[in-house]
Design a protein around this motif. Sequence first.
Motif, mmCIF file in Angstrom:
data_model
loop_
_atom_site.group_PDB
_atom_site.id
_atom_site.type_symbol
_atom_site.label_atom_id
_atom_site.label_comp_id
_atom_site.label_asym_id
_atom_site.label_seq_id
_atom_site.Cartn_x
_atom_site.Cartn_y
_atom_site.Cartn_z
ATOM 1 N N VAL A 10 59.370 -17.802 75.379
ATOM 2 C CA VAL A 10 58.562 -17.800 74.153
ATOM 3 C C VAL A 10 59.072 -18.856 73.185
ATOM 4 C CG1 VAL A 10 57.909 -16.455 72.121
ATOM 5 C CG2 VAL A 10 57.901 -15.380 74.372
ATOM 6 N N SER A 11 58.157 -19.698 72.677
ATOM 7 C CA SER A 11 58.526 -20.751 71.729
ATOM 8 C C SER A 11 57.720 -20.684 70.434
ATOM 9 C CB SER A 11 58.318 -22.132 72.371
ATOM 10 O OG SER A 11 56.953 -22.324 72.722
ATOM 11 N N TRP A 12 56.710 -19.809 70.377
ATOM 12 C CA TRP A 12 55.811 -19.764 69.218
ATOM 13 C C TRP A 12 55.396 -18.315 69.003
ATOM 14 C CZ3 TRP A 12 51.103 -18.659 67.137
ATOM 15 C CH2 TRP A 12 50.600 -19.495 66.139
ATOM 16 N N ILE A 13 55.706 -17.764 67.815
ATOM 17 C CA ILE A 13 55.356 -16.368 67.505
ATOM 18 C C ILE A 13 54.665 -16.307 66.154
ATOM 19 C CG2 ILE A 13 56.187 -14.019 67.152
ATOM 20 C CD1 ILE A 13 58.597 -14.627 68.795
ATOM 21 N N ASN A 14 53.542 -15.596 66.113
ATOM 22 C CA ASN A 14 52.843 -15.332 64.858
ATOM 23 C C ASN A 14 52.843 -13.822 64.610
ATOM 24 O OD1 ASN A 14 51.144 -15.145 62.625
ATOM 25 N ND2 ASN A 14 49.757 -16.726 63.364
ATOM 26 N N LEU A 15 53.590 -13.398 63.588
ATOM 27 C CA LEU A 15 53.702 -11.988 63.205
ATOM 28 C C LEU A 15 53.079 -11.723 61.838
ATOM 29 C CD1 LEU A 15 57.406 -11.439 64.307
ATOM 30 C CD2 LEU A 15 55.439 -10.299 65.334
ATOM 31 N N ALA A 16 52.262 -12.629 61.361
ATOM 32 C CA ALA A 16 51.730 -12.538 60.002
ATOM 33 C C ALA A 16 50.872 -11.296 59.799
ATOM 34 C CB ALA A 16 50.915 -13.794 59.682
ATOM 35 N N ASN A 17 50.900 -10.798 58.564
ATOM 36 C CA ASN A 17 50.036 -9.692 58.139
ATOM 37 C C ASN A 17 50.229 -8.443 58.992
ATOM 38 O OD1 ASN A 17 48.134 -8.448 56.488
ATOM 39 N ND2 ASN A 17 46.416 -9.088 57.769
ATOM 40 N N ASN A 18 51.477 -7.981 59.037
ATOM 41 C CA ASN A 18 51.794 -6.698 59.623
ATOM 42 C C ASN A 18 52.491 -5.844 58.561
ATOM 43 O OD1 ASN A 18 51.356 -6.291 62.767
ATOM 44 N ND2 ASN A 18 51.761 -8.468 62.444
ATOM 45 N N ARG A 19 53.301 -4.887 58.986
ATOM 46 C CA ARG A 19 54.079 -4.063 58.044
ATOM 47 C C ARG A 19 55.559 -4.073 58.437
ATOM 48 N NH1 ARG A 19 50.212 1.139 56.545
ATOM 49 N NH2 ARG A 19 48.326 -0.081 56.113
ATOM 50 N N ILE A 20 56.016 -5.244 58.843
ATOM 51 C CA ILE A 20 57.357 -5.378 59.406
ATOM 52 C C ILE A 20 58.412 -5.255 58.307
ATOM 53 C CG2 ILE A 20 58.921 -6.910 60.656
ATOM 54 C CD1 ILE A 20 56.385 -8.159 61.927
ATOM 55 N N VAL A 21 59.365 -4.354 58.521
ATOM 56 C CA VAL A 21 60.492 -4.192 57.597
ATOM 57 C C VAL A 21 61.794 -4.717 58.195
ATOM 58 C CG1 VAL A 21 59.454 -2.218 56.436
ATOM 59 C CG2 VAL A 21 60.911 -1.827 58.427
ATOM 60 N N ARG A 22 61.790 -4.935 59.512
ATOM 61 C CA ARG A 22 63.035 -5.391 60.153
ATOM 62 C C ARG A 22 62.727 -6.126 61.446
ATOM 63 N NH1 ARG A 22 67.268 -3.048 63.430
ATOM 64 N NH2 ARG A 22 65.971 -1.208 63.792
ATOM 65 N N ILE A 23 63.467 -7.227 61.652
ATOM 66 C CA ILE A 23 63.438 -7.952 62.928
ATOM 67 C C ILE A 23 64.863 -7.974 63.454
ATOM 68 C CG2 ILE A 23 62.916 -10.122 64.093
ATOM 69 C CD1 ILE A 23 60.943 -10.765 61.903
#
Length: 379
Positions: A128-141
């Motif tokens: 994986v080289s490209w990730i789009n996580l926009a517009n979620n409810r993420i509190v931790r990675i």
Amino acid sequence: MKAGVGLLSALALFLLMGSAFCQRPRPKKPTRRPTTTKKPSVPRPAKPPQPEPKEPTEFPPVILGPPSIFPDCPQECLCSPSYPSSLNCENRNIREVPVIPQRTHYLYLQNNYISEVTSEPFRNATEVSWINLANNRIVRIDKQVFEKIPGLLFLYAQKNLLKEVPVGLPSTLEQLSLSRNRITKIPGGAFKNLDKLSLLDLYDNQLSDSDLGKNTFKDLKNLVQLNLAHNALKKMPAGVPAGLVQLFLDKNRIDDIPKDYFEGFTHLAFVRLNHNQLSDKGIPKSVFNLSSLMDLQLSHNQLSMVPRFNSHLQHLHLNHNSIESINGTEICPYNLHSDPSDPDVLPKLRYLRLDGNHLSPPIPMDLFMCFRHLHSIVI
């Protein structure tokens, strides 16, 4: 005769009995109700607790993807035969990251209800080289996520609920977007070894001066764009890389620029300081005398004078300040008596915005005498 006497005797006896009956005392009504012993209350058995719903009730149901020719395609995602290296899981109402196939290079997870990103779904997704996580409810990675994908180049996690910058970012990273979160902390060493990072977007967070140390950005030697707009800064950020091209600081509370702040910047072309608290006192005389500067935005501040600038500047935004007059001779960055036929001498200013001040037409003629390339002026 005897019969009459008997009748009279019977009548007298009847009257005598009636008088005796009327004089008999009537029993009194009780003033209080008789007390009765209450039966002890027996507690009712408690109802068994209702089981928690398997899915949060405020979330819509997960949308399943169409049947796929790829057996490793998660059922809630789309795996297109035309783009076998892409996994499209956006707009699926999913709550967690599905297991990522090994063939995935581009991962789309935006517009879902993901609250946490763990390393488990990435156990085989090393490419994986490209990730789009926009517009979620993420509190931790989790830090371990980036250990699974050491070649990550682009990470977009804007519009989530992160409170700090994720740590453990891979050294290959080129673009990092964390705008519109709730970030108040940048852990020490969060940007360590990110010498390939060219874009860092921290727009619309809750960063203050104390959250940005002098060494926060020191490892970002190839940074081109730094966006710290819409935070809670009162000072210009320290330790900004000298090779920066774009610096965005709109919508903070900055009221002062150190006179030597831009010394050493050789490529800085775009500076935006709109919606701050800058006054004439807070802008040193020659602070914007940068030959590389092309676009300077100082709108919605408290300026009463036009600041000095270099002849290479092309766009100047000064709208919505407190400027009452403008003198083209004073702000002209070159001698009006110089040879106007030399294109290298003439100022490059093309666009000037002055609306929202205390100015009124006509525009001074010496302004046009100096800025021969001025094509548009808003007043």
